[in-house]
Enzyme design. Structure first.
Site, short mmCIF file in Angstrom:
data_model
loop_
_atom_site.label_atom_id
_atom_site.label_comp_id
_atom_site.label_asym_id
_atom_site.label_seq_id
_atom_site.Cartn_x
_atom_site.Cartn_y
_atom_site.Cartn_z
N GLY A 1 0.82 -1.20 0.00
CA GLY A 1 0.00 0.00 0.00
C GLY A 1 0.86 1.25 0.00
N SER A 2 0.32 2.31 0.55
CA SER A 2 1.00 3.61 0.51
C SER A 2 2.11 3.70 1.55
CB SER A 2 -0.01 4.73 0.75
OG SER A 2 -0.45 4.71 2.10
N THR B 1 0.63 4.76 5.05
CA THR B 1 0.00 3.67 5.80
C THR B 1 1.05 2.66 6.26
OG1 THR B 1 -2.02 3.94 4.52
CG2 THR B 1 -1.76 1.87 5.73
N GLY B 2 2.05 2.42 5.44
CA GLY B 2 3.11 1.49 5.83
C GLY B 2 3.84 1.94 7.08
N GLU C 1 5.63 -3.50 1.11
CA GLU C 1 5.83 -3.16 -0.31
C GLU C 1 4.99 -1.93 -0.56
OE1 GLU C 1 5.01 -2.30 -3.83
OE2 GLU C 1 3.84 -4.15 -3.87
N CYS D 1 1.80 0.29 -8.58
CA CYS D 1 3.00 0.83 -7.94
C CYS D 1 4.21 0.75 -8.85
CB CYS D 1 3.27 0.12 -6.62
SG CYS D 1 3.50 -1.67 -6.77
#
Length: 296
Positions: free
Chosen positions: A53-54, A57-58, A75, A109
Site C-alpha cells: 500500500g502507501s 500507511t506502511g 511493499e 505501484c
C-alpha cells in the site's frame, strides 16, 4: 500466525481456492472497515504482517507492530524511472514505455512514472509518445476495448496551478464515471511535484538528459526506490547504468517483469524486506540455532 493484506476481492477469491487445498484455519480472509487493521497489528498472536500500500500507511503499520515486535514486510509506493538512451529504436521503445506508463490508468505501484529521454532524441520520442497515447481508447470498464477506464483513487493532477507544460491534448470524457485525461508533462523542473511524488494516475513527466552520471544522480534523488529501467541497444552500457540505480528491481530494455522465484521489494521508503524467491520465503521463517552435545 501470519497476515497478508490484499485487495478485498482478490483476497476472498484466494481464500476460496485455499479452502479447497489447505486444512481448515490454515488460510483465511478477513474483511472489515478501517478498525480491522489496528486489531491485526496489535494482536499478540499474529507473528508477521505483510502489507502492500502507501508509504504513509506502511509507516503507521510499522509503528503499530512495534508494540509486539512483529516482523513486518512492506511493499509501498513507487516512482519508477525509465532512462531512454539515444540509440534506441524510438517507435519500438515508445510503444513499450507508453503502455507500461499508462496501463491500468497508471494506478500500479510499478508503473513507469518518470521518463528521462536523451536530448538527442527528446523531441521525436515525446512526439511519438503523445501520438501513442492518443490511440488508447477511453471508456467504461465494461468496454473490452477501453484502455483508460474510471480512476480507482485520487491522482496527482494539479496541472492548472503548477505551470507545467502539457504535451497531450484534452480529450472528451464519458459522461459518467471518474475519468482523468491521460497527460504527459513536457520537461518539468526536477523539484516539481510531478517528478518528486508518486502521481498514481494517468500522468507522467518526460524529462531531458545529456550526461550519464547526471541522469543517474537525478533518478536516485527520490525517497522512493521500487523499480527502475534503462533502455539502450548497447546492453553493457545499459547494465552499467542500471546497476547504479537505487531500486529493488532493475531492468534493461524492459520494465515490470516479475517471477515468483525472483525476490521483489523496494529500497528507501518504497518498502522493507522482500517477497518471493528464496529471500522472500526465508523472511516468513524464524532462524533457529540447534545445538546437540553427546555426553561422553
Amino acid at each position: 500466525m501470519e497476515v497478508i493484506a490484499l485487495h478485498p476481492y482478490s483476497a476472498l477469491k484466494l481464500a476460496e481456492i485455499g479452502a479447497k487445498i489447505f486444512p481448515p484455519g490454515v488460510f483465511q480472509a478477513l474483511s472489515g472497515d478501517e478498525s480491522l487493521g489496528p486489531l491485526i497489528t496489535g494482536h499478540p498472536g499474529i507473528a508477521k504482517i505483510g502489507f502492500t500500500g502507501s508509504v504513509e500507511t506502511g509507516k503507521k503499520i510499522m509503528a503499530a507492530c512495534a508494540s509486539t515486535l512483529k516482523r513486518v514486510s512492506l511493499e509501498l509506493g513507487g516512482n519508477d524511472a525509465a532512462v531512454i538512451c539515444d540509440d534506441v529504436d524510438i517507435d519500438q521503445v515508445v510503444a513499450k514505455v507508453t503502455f507500461l506508463t499508462f496501463v491500468h490508468v497508471g494506478q500500479i505501484c510499478m508503473n513507469i512514472k518518470r521518463i528521462y529521454v536523451h536530448e538527442n532524441i527528446y523531441d521525436k520520442f515525446l512526439d511519438a509518445m503523445v501520438k501513442a497515447v492518443a490511440q488508447f481508447k477511453t471508456g467504461d470498464h465494461q468496454d473490452a476495448e477501453a484502455f483508460f477506464v474510471p480512476e480507482a483513487a485520487q491522482a496527482l493532477l494539479t496541472i492548472g496551478t503548477q505551470g507545467w507544460k502539457v504535451a497531450t491534448p484534452e480529450r472528451q470524457k464519458p459522461e459518467t464515471g471518474y475519468f482523468l485525461t491521460p497527460t504527459i508533462i513536457d520537461n518539468p523542473p526536477d523539484d516539481s511535484a510531478i517528478v518528486t511524488e508518486e502521481p498514481f494516475g494517468p500522468i507522467c513527466p518526460v524529462l531531458k538528459w545529456k550526461d550519464e552520471d547526471d541522469v543517474i544522480t537525478r533518478v536516485n534523488a527520490t525517497k522512493y526506490g521500487l523499480g527502475a529501467s534503462v533502455w539502450s541497444k548497447d546492453v553493457p552500457r545499459a547494465k552499467r547504468m542500471v546497476e547504479q540505480l537505487e531500486a529493488g528491481s532493475i531492468w534493461v530494455n524492459t520494465h515490470f517483469e516479475l517471477a515468483p522465484n525472483v525476490p521483489f521489494g523496494g529500497h528507501k521508503e518504497s518498502g522493507l524486506g522482500m517477497d518471493w524467491g528464496e529471500v522472500g520465503v526465508k523472511s516468513w521463517c524464524n532462524p533457529q540455532a540447534y545445538w546437540v552435545k553427546h555426553s561422553g
